[in-house]
Structures are given as C-alpha cells and as structure tokens.
Design a protein around this motif. Sequence first.
Motif, PDB file in Angstrom:
ATOM      1  N   PHE A 175       0.832  -1.210   0.000  1.00 33.89           N
ATOM      2  CA  PHE A 175       0.000   0.000   0.000  1.00 33.89           C
ATOM      3  C   PHE A 175       0.866   1.260   0.000  1.00 33.89           C
ATOM      4  CE2 PHE A 175      -2.556   3.281   2.203  1.00 33.89           C
ATOM      5  CZ  PHE A 175      -3.618   3.351   1.307  1.00 33.89           C
ATOM      6  N   VAL A 176       1.912   1.266   0.811  1.00 29.60           N
ATOM      7  CA  VAL A 176       2.798   2.432   0.880  1.00 29.60           C
ATOM      8  C   VAL A 176       3.479   2.658  -0.466  1.00 29.60           C
ATOM      9  CG1 VAL A 176       4.918   3.334   1.913  1.00 29.60           C
ATOM     10  CG2 VAL A 176       3.173   2.276   3.363  1.00 29.60           C
ATOM     11  N   ILE A 177       3.941   1.582  -1.100  1.00 29.45           N
ATOM     12  CA  ILE A 177       4.569   1.705  -2.417  1.00 29.45           C
ATOM     13  C   ILE A 177       3.566   2.239  -3.430  1.00 29.45           C
ATOM     14  CG2 ILE A 177       5.506   0.377  -4.372  1.00 29.45           C
ATOM     15  CD1 ILE A 177       6.919  -1.395  -2.349  1.00 29.45           C
ATOM     16  N   GLY A 178       2.339   1.731  -3.381  1.00 31.78           N
ATOM     17  CA  GLY A 178       1.312   2.194  -4.308  1.00 31.78           C
ATOM     18  C   GLY A 178       0.985   3.665  -4.125  1.00 31.78           C
ATOM     19  N   VAL A 179       0.838   4.100  -2.877  1.00 34.21           N
ATOM     20  CA  VAL A 179       0.555   5.515  -2.605  1.00 34.21           C
ATOM     21  C   VAL A 179       1.710   6.381  -3.095  1.00 34.21           C
ATOM     22  CG1 VAL A 179       0.269   7.237  -0.781  1.00 34.21           C
ATOM     23  CG2 VAL A 179      -0.992   5.084  -0.665  1.00 34.21           C
ATOM     24  N   GLY A 180       2.938   5.945  -2.794  1.00 31.78           N
ATOM     25  CA  GLY A 180       4.102   6.705  -3.245  1.00 31.78           C
ATOM     26  C   GLY A 180       4.176   6.782  -4.758  1.00 31.78           C
ATOM     27  N   ALA A 181       3.857   5.673  -5.426  1.00 36.69           N
ATOM     28  CA  ALA A 181       3.928   5.630  -6.890  1.00 36.69           C
ATOM     29  C   ALA A 181       2.919   6.584  -7.524  1.00 36.69           C
ATOM     30  CB  ALA A 181       3.681   4.203  -7.373  1.00 36.69           C
ATOM     31  N   VAL A 182       1.678   6.544  -7.053  1.00 29.11           N
ATOM     32  CA  VAL A 182       0.644   7.426  -7.608  1.00 29.11           C
ATOM     33  C   VAL A 182       0.981   8.883  -7.316  1.00 29.11           C
ATOM     34  CG1 VAL A 182      -1.783   8.058  -7.481  1.00 29.11           C
ATOM     35  CG2 VAL A 182      -1.146   5.652  -7.500  1.00 29.11           C
ATOM     36  N   THR A 183       1.540   9.136  -6.146  1.00 29.69           N
ATOM     37  CA  THR A 183       1.923  10.501  -5.795  1.00 29.69           C
ATOM     38  C   THR A 183       3.003  11.021  -6.737  1.00 29.69           C
ATOM     39  OG1 THR A 183       1.397  10.130  -3.456  1.00 29.69           O
ATOM     40  CG2 THR A 183       2.848  11.987  -3.975  1.00 29.69           C
ATOM     41  N   ILE A 184       4.020  10.194  -6.992  1.00 27.47           N
ATOM     42  CA  ILE A 184       5.089  10.598  -7.911  1.00 27.47           C
ATOM     43  C   ILE A 184       4.526  10.882  -9.299  1.00 27.47           C
ATOM     44  CG2 ILE A 184       7.107   9.736  -9.175  1.00 27.47           C
ATOM     45  CD1 ILE A 184       7.952   8.303  -6.622  1.00 27.47           C
ATOM     46  N   GLU A 185       3.655  10.013  -9.781  1.00 27.64           N
ATOM     47  CA  GLU A 185       3.076  10.208 -11.110  1.00 27.64           C
ATOM     48  C   GLU A 185       2.260  11.496 -11.173  1.00 27.64           C
ATOM     49  OE1 GLU A 185       2.234   6.161 -13.375  1.00 27.64           O
ATOM     50  OE2 GLU A 185       1.139   6.245 -11.486  1.00 27.64           O
ATOM     51  N   THR A 186       1.472  11.745 -10.132  1.00 26.32           N
ATOM     52  CA  THR A 186       0.624  12.933 -10.109  1.00 26.32           C
ATOM     53  C   THR A 186       1.459  14.209 -10.084  1.00 26.32           C
ATOM     54  OG1 THR A 186      -1.104  11.710  -8.919  1.00 26.32           O
ATOM     55  CG2 THR A 186      -1.235  14.111  -8.873  1.00 26.32           C
ATOM     56  N   VAL A 187       2.459  14.239  -9.210  1.00 24.22           N
ATOM     57  CA  VAL A 187       3.328  15.408  -9.120  1.00 24.22           C
ATOM     58  C   VAL A 187       4.066  15.623 -10.436  1.00 24.22           C
ATOM     59  CG1 VAL A 187       5.378  16.355  -7.990  1.00 24.22           C
ATOM     60  CG2 VAL A 187       3.590  15.267  -6.616  1.00 24.22           C
ATOM     61  N   ALA A 188       4.571  14.529 -11.028  1.00 29.55           N
ATOM     62  CA  ALA A 188       5.290  14.635 -12.300  1.00 29.55           C
ATOM     63  C   ALA A 188       4.386  15.203 -13.393  1.00 29.55           C
ATOM     64  CB  ALA A 188       5.831  13.267 -12.713  1.00 29.55           C
ATOM     65  N   ASP A 189       3.139  14.743 -13.440  1.00 27.59           N
ATOM     66  CA  ASP A 189       2.202  15.241 -14.443  1.00 27.59           C
ATOM     67  C   ASP A 189       1.937  16.733 -14.268  1.00 27.59           C
ATOM     68  OD1 ASP A 189       1.921  12.793 -15.636  1.00 27.59           O
ATOM     69  OD2 ASP A 189       0.053  12.278 -14.614  1.00 27.59           O
ATOM     70  N   LEU A 190       1.654  17.139 -13.029  1.00 28.91           N
ATOM     71  CA  LEU A 190       1.336  18.546 -12.777  1.00 28.91           C
ATOM     72  C   LEU A 190       2.525  19.444 -13.110  1.00 28.91           C
ATOM     73  CD1 LEU A 190      -0.620  18.204  -9.396  1.00 28.91           C
ATOM     74  CD2 LEU A 190      -1.568  18.649 -11.673  1.00 28.91           C
ATOM     75  N   GLN A 191       3.712  19.006 -12.722  1.00 34.35           N
ATOM     76  CA  GLN A 191       4.899  19.794 -13.022  1.00 34.35           C
ATOM     77  C   GLN A 191       5.139  19.880 -14.527  1.00 34.35           C
ATOM     78  OE1 GLN A 191       7.969  17.899 -10.695  1.00 34.35           O
ATOM     79  NE2 GLN A 191       7.437  19.040  -8.838  1.00 34.35           N
ATOM     80  N   MET A 192       4.928  18.791 -15.243  1.00 34.02           N
ATOM     81  CA  MET A 192       5.120  18.804 -16.690  1.00 34.02           C
ATOM     82  C   MET A 192       4.088  19.675 -17.387  1.00 34.02           C
ATOM     83  SD  MET A 192       6.875  18.053 -19.285  1.00 34.02           S
ATOM     84  CE  MET A 192       8.054  16.791 -18.772  1.00 34.02           C
ATOM     85  N   HIS A 193       2.846  19.655 -16.916  1.00 36.31           N
ATOM     86  CA  HIS A 193       1.811  20.500 -17.521  1.00 36.31           C
ATOM     87  C   HIS A 193       2.161  21.974 -17.360  1.00 36.31           C
ATOM     88  CE1 HIS A 193      -0.401  16.991 -18.312  1.00 36.31           C
ATOM     89  NE2 HIS A 193      -1.054  16.869 -17.174  1.00 36.31           N
ATOM     90  N   ARG A 194       2.624  22.354 -16.171  1.00 36.89           N
ATOM     91  CA  ARG A 194       3.010  23.752 -15.945  1.00 36.89           C
ATOM     92  C   ARG A 194       4.193  24.133 -16.838  1.00 36.89           C
ATOM     93  NH1 ARG A 194       1.814  22.609 -10.358  1.00 36.89           N
ATOM     94  NH2 ARG A 194       4.014  22.130  -9.977  1.00 36.89           N
TER      95      ARG A 194
END
Length: 292
Positions: A175-194
Amino acid sequence: MGRASALVRVTAAYVIAVLAGLAWLVWGPGSGRAWLDGLIADLIATVVIFVASRIYRNSSFYDPYWSVAPPLLAFYWWIDAGEIADTARWWLMMVIMLVWAVRLTGNWIHTFTGLRHEDWRYPMVRERAGRFEIAADLFGIHVFPTLQVFLGLIPVYVVATRAGEAFGVLDIVAFVIGVGAVTIETVADLQMHRFAATKSPGQVMDQGVWAWSRHPNYFGEVCVWLSFALFGLAAAPGSWWVLVGALTMLAMFLGVSIPMMEQRSLQRRPAYHDVVQRVSVFVPLPPRKRAA
C-alpha cells in the motif's frame, strides 16, 4: 473535428468495447475459469477499439485502454468470486488501482487535443512493418499492451479469488509503495503540464521530480504494478510468479519506451544532452552537479 466531438467518439467506442466484452461474460459459453473469461473479454474489447482506430485512422484510440480496463476486470473477478477476497487487502489494493486509473485517464483527457494528433510512435511502428502494417497495428499497438497489462493483473486476480492469508506487513508495504507511486506520477504530471504551458522553444524539463529522474512517470508506473504484485504475494505467499507482470513492465519501460523517448529528446532538443549527464534515467536520485 473539434476536441469535444473527438472525445465523444472515443467515449462511444469505449462504451461499445465494454459492452462487447460484457456480452461475452454474460452470454458467452464460458470456460469455467474466470481469469480466462476475463482475458477473452479483454481481447474482444481490444479488437473493438482496434476497429475504431482503423475507422478514424488514429491508433491513439487505444491510449486510454491501459487505465480503463484494469478496474473493470478486477471487479468482474471479485464479483464472480462471490466476495471471497480478504476485505482489507482487496480494498486497499483497489484504492490504489482506482486512484491510479482516474489519474491516468484524467491525464490522457487533459492532454488529448483531438483525433488529428496521434502518438508519434504508432506511425513509426506501422511504417516499419510495410505491407504488414495492419498486423503491426493490431498486435503491436493494441493486443500486445493488452496482454502486458493482463499479465500485470494476475496478482489482482489472486487477491480477488483467494482468502485465508492474514493481513500483514507485506500488505502495508504494498500500500505504501502504491501511494508513493501514484503521488510521484501525479506530481510529475502537474509539473510537466506547468512546464509545457510556459516553456521556451528547445527548453528541457529538469525541475522538481524531473531533476531527480528523467522519467519519473515511468518509474511511478512500474511501482504501481509492483504494488499490485506485492498484494498478490501477500494473498499467496511463496507464489513468486505473481511478480512476473511487474518485471515485464520494468523490462518494457527500460528496454523499449525509455530508449525511444531518449533518442527522440536527444534529436529534438540539444539541451537534453546536459540533462542526461546530470539526471538519473529512471530511479529518482539526487542530481549530479554540472561539469565545470
């Protein structure tokens, strides 16, 4: 055709695809094995999307399938098993899957500009196949990733259909790995969009999580599948074959996707050479200092 009209057409194709797969599950002869019935339904839906992509001459019709199909298959297996799954393990895993699926599908919608745009890799695959381009389109662009994702879903099937193993430390790690993975993907997406909205011609992204990994989204994606694999291992201790899907995901990204992206970036953006020297290609690591 405008973006809204294109989204309507893509949505309609997916509704038809899901209904076609469901028709097999409800009225088909059945194999007596839920995993096999799920696979057949998955392939039927994939063929429907392939037909739509040929009609509109755009193989990017398939792009959302990666995140749309997994939750549907997971819930089919869970319902078919009669809620046999361990409740805590199942729902923790599904929280990861649903958040991941919504995020990935939402990101696709955000970046979708219409049917005039197609992933640059798809024409390359078809052109290299020559007169066999239809086969390359069907099997290389559509069927292969469907089978890849299905392999990654094997541990999800295990969790949905097996009970008896107590909830434990491995479930928490998953669960911790999954939460961390989705968080990294989300942050990466938002940063790339900006970045994409303000970048100058030729500028490369090397800020935020992109300063630690040249492909943080791919790293997060592999970790999501690793999370599912660990949940499967928790449900069936000793069944190391549940890790095969995550390992094939890793091999695909490291052996195919990342090299293709790297080559394209180096050809199109000279400044990317400097990023290669400083930033880890996959696993996030502290960036190296620029050479004096």
